[in-house]
Design a protein around this motif. Sequence first.
Motif, PDB file in Angstrom:
ATOM      1  N   ALA A 533       0.826  -1.208   0.000  1.00 31.79           N
ATOM      2  CA  ALA A 533       0.000   0.000   0.000  1.00 31.79           C
ATOM      3  C   ALA A 533       0.861   1.258   0.000  1.00 31.79           C
ATOM      4  N   MET A 534       0.402   2.292  -0.719  1.00 40.91           N
ATOM      5  CA  MET A 534       1.122   3.568  -0.748  1.00 40.91           C
ATOM      6  C   MET A 534       0.773   4.426   0.467  1.00 40.91           C
ATOM      7  N   LYS A 535      -0.425   4.259   0.995  1.00 41.04           N
ATOM      8  CA  LYS A 535      -0.855   5.098   2.117  1.00 41.04           C
ATOM      9  C   LYS A 535      -0.332   4.534   3.441  1.00 41.04           C
ATOM     10  N   PRO A 536      -0.274   5.367   4.493  1.00 38.57           N
ATOM     11  CA  PRO A 536       0.163   4.887   5.805  1.00 38.57           C
ATOM     12  C   PRO A 536      -0.768   3.802   6.343  1.00 38.57           C
ATOM     13  N   GLU A 537      -0.202   2.871   7.115  1.00 41.25           N
ATOM     14  CA  GLU A 537      -0.978   1.808   7.752  1.00 41.25           C
ATOM     15  C   GLU A 537      -0.472   1.620   9.176  1.00 41.25           C
ATOM     16  N   PHE A 538      -1.409   1.590  10.120  1.00 37.90           N
ATOM     17  CA  PHE A 538      -1.012   1.312  11.503  1.00 37.90           C
ATOM     18  C   PHE A 538      -2.155   0.605  12.239  1.00 37.90           C
ATOM     19  N   PRO A 539      -2.216  -0.725  12.134  1.00 42.94           N
ATOM     20  CA  PRO A 539      -3.212  -1.463  12.898  1.00 42.94           C
ATOM     21  C   PRO A 539      -2.816  -1.527  14.363  1.00 42.94           C
ATOM     22  N   VAL A 540      -3.755  -1.267  15.246  1.00 41.53           N
ATOM     23  CA  VAL A 540      -3.527  -1.327  16.687  1.00 41.53           C
ATOM     24  C   VAL A 540      -4.808  -1.844  17.346  1.00 41.53           C
ATOM     25  N   VAL A 541      -4.661  -2.561  18.443  1.00 44.07           N
ATOM     26  CA  VAL A 541      -5.840  -3.087  19.146  1.00 44.07           C
ATOM     27  C   VAL A 541      -6.386  -1.991  20.049  1.00 44.07           C
ATOM     28  N   VAL A 542      -7.660  -1.663  19.851  1.00 42.36           N
ATOM     29  CA  VAL A 542      -8.310  -0.579  20.585  1.00 42.36           C
ATOM     30  C   VAL A 542      -9.459  -1.152  21.409  1.00 42.36           C
ATOM     31  N   SER A 543      -9.522  -0.791  22.672  1.00 41.08           N
ATOM     32  CA  SER A 543     -10.643  -1.201  23.531  1.00 41.08           C
ATOM     33  C   SER A 543     -11.166   0.004  24.287  1.00 41.08           C
TER      34      SER A 543
END
Length: 545
Positions: A533-543
């Motif tokens: 992907a060209m765009k930024p990616e930042f998966p994080v677990v959110v609760s």
Amino acid sequence: MMFKLAVVALVTGLLFLIVPEVKKRLRQRALKNIPGPPCPSFWTGVSKQLHNPFAVEYRERVLTEYGRVVKLPVFLGDIHLAVSDSLALSTLYGKYRDAFDLPGWHSETSNTVFGPGLTAARGLQHTKQRKHLSPVFSVRYLKDMVTMFNQVAQELSETIERKVSKEGTEVEISEYLSRFSLEAVGRTALGYSFGPLDVHGTDYSRALKEFGPTLVKLHLWRPVLPWLKRLFPLSVLRYLASVFPWYPVRHMKAISDNVYETSRQVLRRKGELLKQGDEVMRQEIGEGKDLMSILLRQNVMGLEGERLTEDDILGQMSLLLLAATDTTSASITRVIQLLAEHQDAQDTLRRELLDATTHAGRALFDFDYEGFAKLPYLEAVVRETIRMYPVFYMSNRVSDEDAVLPLSEPITGTDGKPINELFVPAGTTVWINMLGSNRDPAIWGPDANEWKPERWLAPLPPSVAEARVPSIFANMSTFAAGPRSCIGYNYALTEMRIAVAHLVLRFKFTPSDKEIVWKLGGIVSPSVRGSKAMKPEFPVVVSRV
């Protein structure tokens, strides 16, 4: 006859280009004694290692391990210098203030893509633009924007909350932070809304996101642009770009057209509303308190001949949207990553926010500009993050005259002898090494390479003040200094403080099982390892908290 004239013209042109470069390299011989990374190729030097999407790790190592002056060999034996010595930089910003500026190709790229904004303007034009814009970014006006920042941050929290459960849900949060930052800038800077935060990005927002990665692909060819603009009119260059067989060139033109057209539409509507008076302006999104409304009012009252032209203002709008959107959203993302990795710091920050709000019978909407800035741990987290991870690791300058930069402490040359000053021949690129300065153990202490917000809760080591680093904020090089310092740094800090406060008060963040790497895309931005992907990616677990 015509053929002979063409050959003579071609040879003359080549000599015109080559001779100054040969002279410069001959005068750079003394710089070869400066330490730096090994040169893998005479043809390209370390250019490929410095300027590619995966250059972050290499840059961090080179800019922090070779001292306060680093030799960077580049094309065909040319030498660049990365400098973090505070006395050398003070001299560059002071004595040689008018000599060192952005390289011509840098300004030409900015001018071609976005118009004559601050990074495109040079000399007196830059001074004029800066004079007009500096008051607009003052704290006086920022105080009126806190409510708008709060509103967008609240919408961000509500949007994310609809995506998560109490137990925790993995969220690709950089997408939402990008939308937040664009919308925040839209309302506070332009008095314009780009739409709900839960809607997939517009063509305009996607164009902004893809600018940095596309620019990196074109970086090695950017120095050619000034020569092309001398040979061909802009209309011809734009046509050639639209049919050029290499996709990044065509894509950059499409980005330029999209950003310019949207900025033009917003500006014309703003101008029409301004003519209708303050009462009409107060009914709009920014209530007439947005930066562009302020700038337009000031411009109207300016003296004839000193006012900014429509193209000048369009250039500022496009540049502002790019510079204030990607940079701030990347910094907020970095804060979230660090808090997810340091649960103790996240808990400490949340306790501070709860004590200041819920436990005190208040809400974040009750806080003004000073209220957010005076939350000590929040401020410590923001400062420590931008110290350790400035969005730009280095920024280049070139002088059209010879310069001598004294050093605060001698460095040891490759021949083992001390070097007390740098002779910088005209035309030599000097990179201001922000990262090296911000992580210098002699300035910040032996833990300079560790993320420790607590360092800001006690007096800093005397070495920080004694170093006299040229700085406009907190003794850091993050926002540079001098005439090209970041004009909107207070704006960015305000947006960061408010966004982080809203998010941490409402959610708990823990790392995803996906590996995050930070890539170079104009600025340093996050990506999932292996992603295309060209765009930024930042998966994080959110609760939910």
